[in-house]
Design an enzyme around this catalytic site. Structure first.
Site, mmCIF file in Angstrom:
data_model
loop_
_atom_site.group_PDB
_atom_site.id
_atom_site.type_symbol
_atom_site.label_atom_id
_atom_site.label_comp_id
_atom_site.label_asym_id
_atom_site.label_seq_id
_atom_site.Cartn_x
_atom_site.Cartn_y
_atom_site.Cartn_z
ATOM 1 N N ASP A 1 -40.828 -94.466 14.640
ATOM 2 C CA ASP A 1 -42.268 -94.014 14.992
ATOM 3 C C ASP A 1 -42.837 -93.209 13.555
ATOM 4 O O ASP A 1 -41.873 -92.456 13.007
ATOM 5 C CB ASP A 1 -42.088 -93.017 16.012
ATOM 6 C CG ASP A 1 -41.988 -93.935 17.386
ATOM 7 O OD1 ASP A 1 -43.105 -94.434 17.729
ATOM 8 O OD2 ASP A 1 -41.000 -93.699 18.034
ATOM 9 N N THR A 2 -43.904 -93.466 13.258
ATOM 10 C CA THR A 2 -44.597 -93.271 12.019
ATOM 11 C C THR A 2 -45.984 -92.855 12.225
ATOM 12 O O THR A 2 -46.573 -93.023 13.298
ATOM 13 C CB THR A 2 -44.419 -94.458 11.020
ATOM 14 O OG1 THR A 2 -43.205 -94.839 11.112
ATOM 15 C CG2 THR A 2 -44.937 -94.211 9.667
#
Length: 532
Positions: free
Chosen positions: A345-346
């Site tokens: 997740d970014t």
């Protein structure tokens, strides 16, 4: 015949500058920086500092960052690698009892958080505002509160047990409960940490009190990072890599990121007439996926830290090499290569200022809430990027002390001649190269405006953590007859929701011929494109 694709909501427009990020409050923090007279780099730092508060499940001070900076005055592109290396005691022998490095907990927190040093290095070279000013919006959000986003509410519910186990309850579970979407929440510990960094500089994080708290917390639980690991860290200025596609030059960052995969895919698909295929046809999706498989085979074989392994980058991103790889591609059936599981997740943000300088920057903890560990009194979670290291000694991404792991993070730009054209990127781990491919082909081949390119249904081939095998995940808006045609060619198709954030939050800015800016924010996120 595929369903006709039409234009969607209009893109944002501006004459002076623009910021786009996955959270509205963070985008506004960046615009605040531009209005104070700051540069694109200043605005990007203000944006990411705010994201560390309002999107703490995906980014923060405990993560890594990568930058691609366009300097309008010189027409040069600059790369900055803010990924951290493994602790000096993180050896293969230390993990001899493991098949894989643990994904959560202290043994997953083995790489130095590099994001903050990259903010500092970028500011030293391209900043205009005082360092202390850039943190004002973030400190205000953390201390006075913000309305919890749908994304944070969802991921906090999912990771509640993890946060309770590793010290995150104080910062992320007020009164011991998961707050609902829209609830105003604060993070006083993070406000204090951000204030200290703003006034005292980054030494407090890498050599001072914050460093000591991180190390003490990890050492009590069997972690490996030391004060020396943190004190010795420096982010690295790197030369971007590039190829041409249609009449644009596409820039990506070199290894240890997967930017080379995007360039190889573009070289493979360039001879095909995509407009004739159609933007929502089975032929189009099949070609994109099959080209991706070829590039990912090369990526998985070669990609690691170039300070430790020799990587034939120039060969892999060359046109002649793509010609040879293209010969292995079939338009009639799907190849069945093996895919390693990749998660992540970014957050991605794009900024252009009034002088034409641009920043494409991406930051990550890797998994949602990283390794799960929140050191006491700091209010941020540590990353687990090191869990992606291989424990096979002969692997390009094999664990070694001081080595940086393979990173999925890839900020990107496109130039027309020496003039800035597109600033773009996305979160989404394995899906990042594929979503960049979707954005570029939809804008450059099909002529869609930016918001339409971002909004149109997406796909991702690969294997996420927990998947038994690689799948072709597609949004449900892709017509059922197209999905059936892909299945007949041998693709393992799985339809997800109409608008799925598992397929990334993609954002774009375009500098138009008249000098004005067009921006698009992904409706799958909680963000907005904001003009000055």
């Amino acid at each position: 015949m595929p369903t006709q694709l039409t234009q969607t909501d209009p893109s944002a427009r501006s004459q002076q500058g623009m910021v786009v990020s996955p959270h509205t409050l963070a985008s506004r923090a960046g615009v605040w920086g531009l209005r104070q007279g700051g540069s694109a780099v200043d605005a990007a730092i203000a944006t990411h500092a705010a994201l560390s508060v309002v999107y703490p499940h995906m980014t923060g001070l405990g993560g890594d960052a990568f930058w691609l900076i366009h300097e309008a005055r010189t027409h040069q592109q600059h790369g900055l690698n803010g990924s951290g290396g493994a602790a000096q005691t993180a050896t293969l022998d230390h993990y001899r009892d493991c098949k894989h490095i643990p994904q959560r907990g202290p043994r997953a927190a083995i790489t130095v958080p590099g994001a903050l040093d990259s903010w500092w290095q970028a500011h030293q070279r391209f900043g205009k505002l005082p360092w202390v000013e850039l943190f004002k919006p973030a400190v205000q959000l953390a201390s006075q509160g913000y309305a919890l986003s749908a994304s944070q509410a969802r991921w906090t519910q999912k990771d509640r047990a993890l946060l309770e186990q590793y010290g995150g309850a104080e910062s992320f579970l007020p009164d011991g409960e998961v707050p609902r979407q829209g609830t105003v929440v604060k993070n006083m510990a993070l406000a204090r940490a951000l204030s200290a960094i703003a006034t005292k500089g980054i030494d407090i994080f890498y050599k001072g009190e914050i460093a000591q708290r991180m190390v003490d917390c990890l050492s009590q639980q069997g972690g490996l990072l030391s004060l020396a690991d943190l004190a010795d860290y420096r982010s690295e200025w790197v030369t971007p890599i590039k190829t041409t596609y249609r009449d644009r030059t596409i820039y990506e960052l070199p290894p240890n990121t997967q930017g080379l995969a995007v360039l190889e895919i573009l070289n493979i698909i360039e001879p095909f007439d995509l407009l004739k295929m159609g933007a929502n046809s089975a032929d189009y999706y099949h070609l994109m996926v099959e080209a991706t498989k070829l590039a990912f085979c090369d990526r998985d074989r070669w990609l690691g830290d170039p300070n430790f392994v020799e990587i034939p980058v120039e060969t892999l991103i060359s046109k002649p090499y793509a010609d040879r790889r293209r010969a292995r591609l079939s338009l009639s059936y799907a190849q069945q290569p093996q895919a390693a599981p990749i998660g992540g997740d970014t957050v991605y943000a794009a900024v252009v200022d009034s002088d034409g300088n641009a920043v494409s920057t991406i930051q990550s903890l890797y998994f949602d809430y990283g390794c799960g560990i929140v050191p006491p009194g700091l209010g941020f979670v540590l990353n687990n990027r090191g869990s992606l290291f291989s424990l096979a000694p002969d692997h390009a991404n094999a664990l070694a002390p001081g080595k940086r792991p393979f990173h999925t993070l890839i900020p990107a730009m496109a130039l027309a001649g020496n003039q800035l054209d597109l600033v773009f990127g996305t979160m989404g781990g394995e899906g990042q190269p594929q979503t960049q491919l979707a954005l570029l082909t939809r804008v450059l081949d099909f002529g869609f405006d930016l918001q339409t390119a971002v909004n149109l249904p997406r796909w991702r081939w690969g294997r996420a953590w927990g998947d038994a095998s690689a799948q072709l995940v597609v949004e449900n808006r892709i017509p059922v007859e197209v999905r059936r045609a892909l299945s007949r060619r041998g693709h393992a198709v799985r339809a997800t929701t109409d608008w799925s954030d598992e397929l990334g939050h993609a954002h774009m800015i375009r500098r138009l011929a008249d000098g004005s800016l067009e921006g698009a924010c992904d409706p799958r996120s909680d963000g907005i494109a904001v003009g000055v």
